[in-house]
Design an enzyme around this catalytic site. Structure first.
Site, PDB file in Angstrom:
ATOM      1  N   ARG A 169      95.682  30.030   6.973  1.00 13.75           N
ATOM      2  CA  ARG A 169      95.259  30.276   8.352  1.00 13.75           C
ATOM      3  C   ARG A 169      95.341  31.791   8.563  1.00 13.75           C
ATOM      4  O   ARG A 169      95.935  32.518   7.769  1.00 13.75           O
ATOM      5  CB  ARG A 169      96.210  29.585   9.329  1.00 13.75           C
ATOM      6  CG  ARG A 169      96.099  28.072   9.292  1.00 13.75           C
ATOM      7  CD  ARG A 169      97.182  27.426  10.142  1.00 13.75           C
ATOM      8  NE  ARG A 169      97.042  27.700  11.560  1.00 13.75           N
ATOM      9  CZ  ARG A 169      97.962  27.367  12.473  1.00 13.75           C
ATOM     10  NH1 ARG A 169      99.086  26.777  12.115  1.00 13.75           N
ATOM     11  NH2 ARG A 169      97.762  27.635  13.752  1.00 13.75           N
ATOM     12  N   HIS A 170      94.757  32.264   9.659  1.00 16.92           N
ATOM     13  CA  HIS A 170      94.854  33.683  10.032  1.00 16.92           C
ATOM     14  C   HIS A 170      96.315  34.054  10.302  1.00 16.92           C
ATOM     15  O   HIS A 170      97.170  33.166  10.470  1.00 16.92           O
ATOM     16  CB  HIS A 170      94.025  33.907  11.305  1.00 16.92           C
ATOM     17  CG  HIS A 170      94.401  32.912  12.382  1.00 16.92           C
ATOM     18  ND1 HIS A 170      95.472  33.115  13.225  1.00 16.92           N
ATOM     19  CD2 HIS A 170      93.892  31.698  12.707  1.00 16.92           C
ATOM     20  CE1 HIS A 170      95.591  32.078  14.037  1.00 16.92           C
ATOM     21  NE2 HIS A 170      94.644  31.190  13.741  1.00 16.92           N
ATOM     22  N   ASN A 197      98.684  32.519  19.814  1.00 14.18           N
ATOM     23  CA  ASN A 197      99.721  31.696  19.167  1.00 14.18           C
ATOM     24  C   ASN A 197     101.081  31.942  19.830  1.00 14.18           C
ATOM     25  O   ASN A 197     101.873  31.027  20.002  1.00 14.18           O
ATOM     26  CB  ASN A 197      99.860  32.028  17.667  1.00 14.18           C
ATOM     27  CG  ASN A 197      98.684  31.572  16.834  1.00 14.18           C
ATOM     28  OD1 ASN A 197      98.266  32.249  15.904  1.00 14.18           O
ATOM     29  ND2 ASN A 197      98.152  30.401  17.150  1.00 14.18           N
ATOM     30  N   ARG A 246      90.619  36.772  14.959  1.00 14.87           N
ATOM     31  CA  ARG A 246      91.920  36.641  14.260  1.00 14.87           C
ATOM     32  C   ARG A 246      91.781  36.472  12.740  1.00 14.87           C
ATOM     33  O   ARG A 246      92.670  36.896  11.998  1.00 14.87           O
ATOM     34  CB  ARG A 246      92.772  35.536  14.895  1.00 14.87           C
ATOM     35  CG  ARG A 246      92.111  34.163  15.050  1.00 14.87           C
ATOM     36  CD  ARG A 246      92.927  33.345  16.063  1.00 14.87           C
ATOM     37  NE  ARG A 246      92.530  31.946  16.209  1.00 14.87           N
ATOM     38  CZ  ARG A 246      91.550  31.524  17.011  1.00 14.87           C
ATOM     39  NH1 ARG A 246      90.831  32.384  17.695  1.00 14.87           N
ATOM     40  NH2 ARG A 246      91.307  30.229  17.122  1.00 14.87           N
ATOM     41  N   GLU A 295      87.368  27.628  14.269  1.00 14.53           N
ATOM     42  CA  GLU A 295      88.288  26.565  14.664  1.00 14.53           C
ATOM     43  C   GLU A 295      87.550  25.519  15.494  1.00 14.53           C
ATOM     44  O   GLU A 295      86.484  25.801  16.067  1.00 14.53           O
ATOM     45  CB  GLU A 295      89.455  27.179  15.464  1.00 14.53           C
ATOM     46  CG  GLU A 295      90.533  26.195  15.915  1.00 14.53           C
ATOM     47  CD  GLU A 295      91.106  25.324  14.780  1.00 14.53           C
ATOM     48  OE1 GLU A 295      90.324  24.681  14.042  1.00 14.53           O
ATOM     49  OE2 GLU A 295      92.336  25.256  14.675  1.00 14.53           O
ATOM     50  N   HIS A 308      91.354  28.408  10.131  1.00 12.83           N
ATOM     51  CA  HIS A 308      92.174  27.935  11.247  1.00 12.83           C
ATOM     52  C   HIS A 308      92.793  26.576  10.918  1.00 12.83           C
ATOM     53  O   HIS A 308      92.420  25.949   9.929  1.00 12.83           O
ATOM     54  CB  HIS A 308      91.293  27.826  12.497  1.00 12.83           C
ATOM     55  CG  HIS A 308      90.562  29.088  12.793  1.00 12.83           C
ATOM     56  ND1 HIS A 308      91.026  30.030  13.673  1.00 12.83           N
ATOM     57  CD2 HIS A 308      89.405  29.582  12.287  1.00 12.83           C
ATOM     58  CE1 HIS A 308      90.173  31.052  13.710  1.00 12.83           C
ATOM     59  NE2 HIS A 308      89.178  30.806  12.876  1.00 12.83           N
TER      60      HIS A 308
HETATM   61  O1  F6P Z   1      96.931  26.354  18.103  1.00 11.62           O
HETATM   62  C1  F6P Z   1      96.092  26.838  17.126  1.00 11.62           C
HETATM   63  C2  F6P Z   1      94.914  25.909  16.886  1.00 11.62           C
HETATM   64  O2  F6P Z   1      94.186  26.429  15.804  1.00 11.62           O
HETATM   65  C3  F6P Z   1      93.998  25.701  18.099  1.00 11.62           C
HETATM   66  O3  F6P Z   1      93.033  26.709  18.284  1.00 11.62           O
HETATM   67  C4  F6P Z   1      93.407  24.357  17.816  1.00 11.62           C
HETATM   68  O4  F6P Z   1      92.817  23.725  18.942  1.00 11.62           O
HETATM   69  C5  F6P Z   1      94.626  23.630  17.284  1.00 11.62           C
HETATM   70  O5  F6P Z   1      95.362  24.578  16.548  1.00 11.62           O
HETATM   71  C6  F6P Z   1      94.277  22.436  16.430  1.00 11.62           C
HETATM   72  O6  F6P Z   1      95.417  21.685  16.080  1.00 11.62           O
HETATM   73  P1  F6P Z   1      95.568  20.194  16.608  1.00 11.62           P
HETATM   74  O7  F6P Z   1      94.357  19.441  16.152  1.00 11.62           O
HETATM   75  O8  F6P Z   1      96.835  19.702  15.957  1.00 11.62           O
HETATM   76  O9  F6P Z   1      95.662  20.205  18.113  1.00 11.62           O
END
Ligand code: F6P
Length: 307
Positions: free
Chosen positions: A86-87, A93, A157, A180, A248
């Site tokens: 990931r970044h 974050n 990012r 993402e 991501h």
């Molecule tokens: O929080 C970082 C992130 O990459 C968000 O941009 C994204 O919506 C999320 O994680 C995805 O993770 P999950 O599917 O577990 O919510």
């Protein structure tokens, strides 16, 4: 190559060779060769000769069968490393906001800088091993000089994470495929805010994360992201050079579960932390995966060993 198969592990070379030839004789006795002339038009088949050097597709009908041939035609077994991460930590974050296009935090920038030094070090190590193998004649397949491709998403990012990679040394590409998951009306919110503002949506996603699509323009589900990653996966299979993908959380879960053959139902909850680097090496008899964690104090990556 067959000598590296688990069947022949530790076996004397001549004995393994004889056993393998006997196995081929048995195959020839037990199986019937598929030939065009023999078949009525009910059978569809694809023959891969010498791992895709020659592909014979016969009587292929339908979208899915066509896609399978396309996939198999792009497949290769060149030894290579696919690095994935990931970044670095972003400003979003730090406050738990999802989506958006925030820049990196100072710590995230340090991660990116260390990543570039670590990948350079790994490249030099691989080069050293390849030279040694070429000199001693122990290489399993012909060795070519390796370039490293670097792919990121189009978001700030991931681009900032590779800022220290020299474009003269790496083939750097930014692509939308690697963005993402787009969270529609939930972009820029924290999970607590989503639960408070949209309790029904929050619950629906909790119950079925794989199928749940975020509401609002452009909102995506995990399944949508899998779909958009299809062309990228073909490219990944086609490539013979080493590759670093900086992406991501959702995209990394999908790519890792594809490469490691993890069940789709488990994938949306796989743990993929920030500042962790995976190295996937597809081998003829299975995929080897290694995981490295960035140690901030040492400013270096330490390999993690399970168990
Ligand atoms: O929080 C970082 C992130 O990459 C968000 O941009 C994204 O919506 C999320 O994680 C995805 O993770 P999950 O599917 O577990 O919510």
């Amino acid at each position: 190559m067959k000598l590296s198969s688990p069947d022949y592990k530790g076996m004397d070379e001549a004995q393994a060779g004889a056993d393998f030839r006997k196995r081929l004789d048995n195959y020839e006795r037990a199986y019937q060769t598929l030939d065009e002339e023999d078949e009525e038009d009910v059978i569809q088949y694809c023959k891969l000769i010498n791992v895709g050097k020659k592909v014979i597709a016969y009587n292929i009908q339908g979208y899915l069968a066509g896609q399978c041939i396309f996939y198999l035609m792009n497949f290769n077994l060149t030894p290579r490393s696919i690095w994935l991460t990931r970044h670095g930590e972003s400003l979003d974050n730090l406050v738990g906001k999802i989506g958006g296009d925030a820049p990196l935090s100072p710590k995230g920038k340090r991660y990116g800088a260390c990543l570039s030094r670590f990948i350079k070090f790994q490249r030099q190590e691989n080069e050293r091993i390849r030279t040694l193998e070429a000199e001693t004649g122990t290489a399993m397949t012909p060795q070519k000089e390796k370039t490293v491709a670097v792919w990121t998403s189009m978001l700030t990012r991931t681009k900032e994470t590779v800022e220290e990679f020299d474009p003269k040394e790496y083939d750097i590409k930014h692509m939308r495929f690697l963005n993402e998951i787009y969270a529609g009306i939930c972009e820029g919110l924290s999970y607590t805010e989503i639960e408070r503002r949209y309790p029904k949506e929050f619950e629906a996603r909790r119950i079925n994360k794989l199928f749940y699509r975020y509401p609002g323009m452009g909102g995506e589900s995990y399944l949508d992201v899998i779909q958009r990653l299809n062309p990228l996966i073909i490219e990944l299979e086609r490539m013979t050079s080493d590759l670093l993908i900086v992406t991501h959380r959702v995209v990394l879960r999908i790519l890792l579960s594809y490469l490691m053959d993890i069940d789709r139902s488990k994938m949306p909850n796989m743990e993929v932390q920030l500042h962790t680097l995976y190295c996937v090496e597809p081998k003829p008899h299975g995929t080897v995966v290694r995981r490295f964690k960035w140690c901030e104090e040492l400013d270096w990556f330490i390999e993690e060993v399970d168990g």
